[in-house]
Design an enzyme around this catalytic site. Structure first.
Site, short mmCIF file in Angstrom:
data_model
loop_
_atom_site.label_atom_id
_atom_site.label_comp_id
_atom_site.label_asym_id
_atom_site.label_seq_id
_atom_site.Cartn_x
_atom_site.Cartn_y
_atom_site.Cartn_z
N SER A 1 0.85 -1.18 0.00
CA SER A 1 0.00 0.00 0.00
C SER A 1 0.89 1.24 0.00
O SER A 1 2.03 1.20 0.44
CB SER A 1 -0.93 0.01 1.21
OG SER A 1 -0.26 0.57 2.32
N LYS A 2 0.32 2.34 -0.50
CA LYS A 2 1.12 3.56 -0.61
C LYS A 2 1.48 4.10 0.76
O LYS A 2 2.48 4.76 0.95
CB LYS A 2 0.37 4.62 -1.41
CG LYS A 2 0.48 4.33 -2.89
CD LYS A 2 0.19 5.55 -3.72
CE LYS A 2 0.20 5.15 -5.19
NZ LYS A 2 -0.54 6.04 -6.02
N ARG A 3 0.61 3.83 1.72
CA ARG A 3 0.85 4.34 3.07
C ARG A 3 1.98 3.60 3.77
O ARG A 3 2.57 4.10 4.71
CB ARG A 3 -0.42 4.29 3.91
CG ARG A 3 -1.08 5.65 4.02
CD ARG A 3 -2.45 5.56 4.63
NE ARG A 3 -3.40 4.98 3.71
CZ ARG A 3 -4.09 3.87 3.95
NH1 ARG A 3 -3.93 3.22 5.07
NH2 ARG A 3 -4.94 3.43 3.07
#
Ligand code: GLU
Length: 478
Positions: free
Chosen positions: A245-247
């Site tokens: 995930s980008k986070r």
């Protein structure tokens, strides 16, 4: 074979991330391996989602990695006219058509299809308009889109350079919108028109674009053009499985730069994330990658994104850096201090750094006179506080006598003294190191003491003795 021309075609909607950087790198490597050209195209037709910082991060990120492109950069927003013209040409040829259906009608159509258990798909209503009806709607300035007329039957076959043959039934494909009602092209139209206009021979992109590829092939056919070779790269997954995930962690490419990763290490790491050089060589310069890269050895399986491996690569490159260069890289992560002091610290840390930013936490004790730590950290294995204080007192006396304050001399003197008195290394060196650094892991005490200097070393050993005595007094009274 025609000259190999590849491109990287990001949409400037978000910062360039590490997956995008890999796509760019592979496209670049393949072009350069074949003495061809690598182009950069900014797919900025979606003005609502356009971010100037995202575009800037693409240029900065690629430059940082050393991936250079042919000038000029192609910007789709400047080419709206070309896309429109091509869409109109297709309408004239009968391979595309105007569609005047309102969003309400389309929604109703989809609802009905869903209740019948069918996948939503445009029902070609507007393809059946008579010429008179069509002309009337145009005269009335009714809003329209242009759709691709996808055949009802037949198969689209793609010989993907990574995945092999992939087949799609035309009956499954929707009549893709090519030109939107605002006159702007969709991604599909602009992408195909530009790849053709630039004579792109190989389209290398992420696997998320596979469902778009049959539409593109149909578009090439409708235009009467030959499609390029497609190579779809498998997306990274997390260690232990699952989508990255980008986070999670730093996935923006330039965040790696701010954390203190070297571009050579990032390039080396992402090159091997999905491509197998078929040798045991792990360290590759960009030039070596250009030489060795091929599409044949791109893995189909999803590569595991392992930050520890990236750290390992970065560590390898950090060890190779000349000290002066390393100092320049590390300085932003350190408090201001005389260069001589900084350079001793950096030299000491060179072998331990995974990334430049690590030096902040690794060297805190060099920049404070207020060390705080728990007294029991000073205790080596089962040694008591009273004994530890006693050993440190003996050490203090040795250190006080020393006149040459330098790491090798400190090491030689203290080790000889330990041996002569049949003491244990751990009983002396462990508490000494903790007394100087206040932390569990750090470089050996000799090196640290040499940099701290005699006065601070003696003061810290004394501080540890004091701390221990209040600790064991407390212990006895409780
Ligand atoms: N603009 C698309 C992207 O953002 C390009 C995909 C392609 O390479 O065709 O990834």
């Amino acid at each position: 074979m025609a000259q190999v021309i590849t491109r990287f075609a990001p949409s400037p909607t978000g910062h360039l991330h590490i997956g995008g950087a890999r796509t760019a790198l592979y496209s670049y490597l393949w072009a350069k391996h074949n003495h061809g050209k690598f182009l950069l195209r900014i797919e900025d037709t979606d003005q609502a989602r356009y971010h100037p910082e995202a575009e800037a991060s693409i240029y900065e990120g690629l430059r940082w990695l050393g991936i250079d492109w042919e000038e000029p950069v192609i910007k789709q927003s400047t080419r709206t006219h070309e896309y429109r013209q091509q869409a109109e040409t297709l309408v004239k040829r009968g391979t595309a058509y105007y569609c005047f259906c309102t969003p309400e009608r389309l929604e109703l159509m989809r609802q009905i299809q869903r209740t019948k258990g069918r996948a939503p798909k445009y029902d070609k209503t507007c393809l059946r308009l008579t010429n008179a009806e069509l002309q009337h709607k145009l005269d009335q300035h009714e809003s329209y889109v242009i759709r691709l007329n996808v055949p009802d039957s037949g198969t689209i076959t793609i010989d993907d350079a990574v995945r092999g043959r992939i087949e799609f039934a035309c009956s499954e494909l929707d009549d893709q919108i090519l030109l939107k009602s605002d006159g702007f092209p969709t991604y599909h139209l602009a992408n195909v028109v530009d790849d053709h206009a630039s004579n792109i021979t190989h389209v290398i992109r992420g696997e998320e674009w596979i469902p778009s590829t049959p539409k593109h092939v149909l578009l090439y056919q409708a235009c009467g053009w030959t499609p390029p070779v497609f190579a779809h790269l498998s997306l990274f997954i997390k260690k232990g499985g699952g989508k990255l995930s980008k986070r999670e962690g730093a996935t923006g490419l330039l965040e790696y730069k701010s954390l203190g990763y070297l571009p050579q290490a990032v390039v080396n790491f992402i090159a091997l994330l999905g491509w197998n050089p078929k040798t045991s060589q792990e360290i590759f310069s960009l030039a070596e990658l250009i030489q060795a890269f091929d599409l044949q050895h791109i893995n189909h399986a999803n590569p595991i994104f392992d930050t520890e491996k990236l750290d390992w690569f970065n560590g390898q490159y950090i060890r190779q850096l000349p000290l002066a260069e390393l100092i320049t890289y590390c300085q932003p992560y350190l408090p201001a201090a005389p260069i001589d002091y900084i350079s001793q610290i950096v030299a000491l840390e060179q072998d331990r750094l995974k990334k430049f930013s690590d030096i902040t936490a690794n060297s805190t004790f060099f920049f404070t006179d207020q060390l705080t730590y728990e007294a029991n950290l000073l205790l080596w294995k089962k040694t008591t506080a009273a004994n530890t204080a006693h050993y440190l007192q003996l050490l203090l006396e040795q250190l006080q006598q020393l006149t040459t304050w330098q790491a090798t001399n400190l090491e030689h003197t203290i080790i000889t003294w330990i041996q002569q008195h049949q003491l244990h290394n751990g009983d002396i060196l462990w508490p000494w190191r903790v007394a100087l650094t206040g932390v569990k892991a750090s470089p050996p005490p000799f090196a640290v003491a040499a940099i701290l200097g005699k006065d601070r070393t003696l003061a810290r050993v004394q501080q540890a003795i004091n701390l221990l005595s209040s600790y064991y007094e407390m212990d006895h009274t409780s």
